[in-house]
Design an enzyme around this catalytic site. Sequence first.
Site, short mmCIF file in Angstrom:
data_model
loop_
_atom_site.label_atom_id
_atom_site.label_comp_id
_atom_site.label_asym_id
_atom_site.label_seq_id
_atom_site.Cartn_x
_atom_site.Cartn_y
_atom_site.Cartn_z
N THR A 106 -38.90 28.10 -11.29
CA THR A 106 -39.28 26.79 -10.76
C THR A 106 -39.54 25.96 -12.00
O THR A 106 -40.01 26.50 -13.02
CB THR A 106 -40.55 26.84 -9.88
N HIS A 107 -39.21 24.69 -11.95
CA HIS A 107 -39.31 23.81 -13.13
C HIS A 107 -38.48 24.34 -14.30
O HIS A 107 -38.77 24.05 -15.45
CB HIS A 107 -40.77 23.63 -13.59
N SER A 138 0.82 -1.22 0.00
CA SER A 138 0.00 0.00 0.00
C SER A 138 0.85 1.26 0.00
O SER A 138 0.31 2.37 0.01
CB SER A 138 -0.93 0.00 1.23
N LYS A 152 -8.27 4.11 2.10
CA LYS A 152 -7.54 5.35 1.82
C LYS A 152 -7.75 5.90 0.42
O LYS A 152 -8.00 7.09 0.24
CB LYS A 152 -6.05 5.11 2.06
N ASN A 205 -16.45 27.09 -24.41
CA ASN A 205 -17.11 26.05 -23.62
C ASN A 205 -16.79 26.17 -22.13
O ASN A 205 -15.65 26.41 -21.76
CB ASN A 205 -16.69 24.66 -24.10
N LYS A 224 -16.77 28.59 -30.70
CA LYS A 224 -17.15 28.04 -29.41
C LYS A 224 -16.35 28.57 -28.23
O LYS A 224 -15.16 28.81 -28.32
CB LYS A 224 -17.00 26.52 -29.45
N GLN A 228 -7.61 -1.51 4.59
CA GLN A 228 -6.55 -0.80 3.87
C GLN A 228 -7.12 -0.10 2.64
O GLN A 228 -6.55 0.86 2.14
CB GLN A 228 -5.45 -1.79 3.46
N GLU A 242 -18.48 22.19 -16.24
CA GLU A 242 -18.96 20.83 -16.54
C GLU A 242 -18.22 19.80 -15.71
O GLU A 242 -18.81 18.82 -15.24
CB GLU A 242 -18.77 20.54 -18.03
N TYR A 291 -10.00 -5.11 13.37
CA TYR A 291 -9.33 -4.78 12.12
C TYR A 291 -9.36 -5.96 11.14
O TYR A 291 -9.13 -7.10 11.53
CB TYR A 291 -7.87 -4.38 12.39
N ASN A 347 -2.30 -1.40 13.79
CA ASN A 347 -3.76 -1.18 13.78
C ASN A 347 -4.15 0.16 14.40
O ASN A 347 -4.95 0.90 13.82
CB ASN A 347 -4.47 -2.32 14.50
N SER A 365 -13.03 25.10 -29.11
CA SER A 365 -13.24 23.83 -29.81
C SER A 365 -12.20 23.71 -30.89
O SER A 365 -11.81 24.70 -31.51
CB SER A 365 -14.64 23.81 -30.43
#
Length: 476
Positions: free
Chosen positions: A173-174, A41, A343, A303, A301, A340, A308, A335, A128, A295
Amino acid sequence: MTSSPSDPPASPPPANLGGQAMWGGRFSQKPAELMQAINVSIGFDKRLAAQDLAGSRAHAAMLFSTGVVSGEDAAAIRGGLDTIAAEIEAGTFPFRDEYEDIHMNVEARLRELIGPAAGRLHTARSRNDQVALDFRMWVRDACDRTIAQFRTLQRALLEKAEAHADTVMPGFTHLQPAQPVTFGHHLMAYVEMFGRDASRFADARARMNESPLGAAALAGSPFPIDRVQTATALGFDRPTANSLDSVADRDFALESLAAASIAATHLSRLAEEIVIWMTPQFGFIRLSDAFTTGSSIMPQKKNPDAAELVRAKVGRLLGSFTQLSVVMKGLPLTYSKDMQEDKVPTFEAFDALELSLSATAGMVLDLEPDVERMSAAAGAGFSTATDLADWLVRELGMPFRDAHHVTGSAVKRAEVLGVGLPDLPLAELQALDARITAGVYDVLTPEASVASRRSYGGTAPDQVRAQIERWKEALA
Ligand code: ARG
């Protein structure tokens, strides 16, 4: 106390542990390569190095002050740990797969640096409680950094909100125009959400702030250790009260991943709004070249990639929460090596959250609203219809349900005539109810509409400014 009455005789250490695991005494063969491959690890838990060294320093100091190790050995351990810290800082520390994890890498290096005294550091300790401690401190630090980042983001939002406390925009709304609001009010909604997010991390931090060190393998230690001393030295409020729980649980990580997932949900909503507002169809905001990309084929463009990606990161965060929940689910106490796997998802989640918070704060400061377009949109879609209904209730004493009906007819009429409510001729309104007077036009503009919503927490600019002031004080 400088000398220990119970110093065990030093067993001769292997000069070089290379390839031979720390538990070598019980074993006559090296692990299979595959065993090492699945077990190792260090590639990821090297991120616990600072916490591991801090824990070892506190533990060694306590072993000395309780008389478990001699002053000489404690000094040698301290010196060795300093050297290791310097090596890690300089990038020269040898992180080695054959020593499996950060704990054994540090101990092996300590032995190379100071010899047999290194073997005393692990007295009254197990990996541990060591890993439980290191990981807890890492998550605690991560919570602190996250809270600070939320404050930075809130300050950025406050700055924009203050500049646009009077800028009207449609409230939705909506995703349909509902009632006019101010841009400042809209941004302040996120200040509230991020305030709760920060407080969730603060709550989690307060709960996790107990030291598991001294739980040892699982049952506690026969040595006269002082768990309050190590807890205090490491900034914990107290030691944990049950040794089994101390090494078995990772709910502190789960709780912060839950907080992170909720926060990422909020961040994704703001990100989504930035994406929508930036479309030419909305045209509510502009982002500079700093937070947009072009783009490779369509020259026109611009973007909102950063927004995003923030919108998408919630997937990673929620995934991390799910991942760790599944790892922990059904594990018998205490344990198991399954743990392990705690993480990587936690590190990944906090990395993603950190980046999302920075990018969002950057975009908030960068974005410039198109005040004219927002204001034009604020009046579109008969957005002041509720104001008309409220006027009928207030001025004519109409029941709200009737007022709703009359207003619906006014909207229908305006739609037929192709005008907004503020431009609907008085005669048209009076045809619906003869008592309507020209005074009604005072409430039909978006500006009048927002100014009238002065209830506590409402969108009226003076209400929004009051909330901005409250937050400024809270964040000062
Ligand atoms: N690398 C291990 C982990 O992250 C440390 C604890 C190992 N303990 C053990 N009993 N094998 O969980």
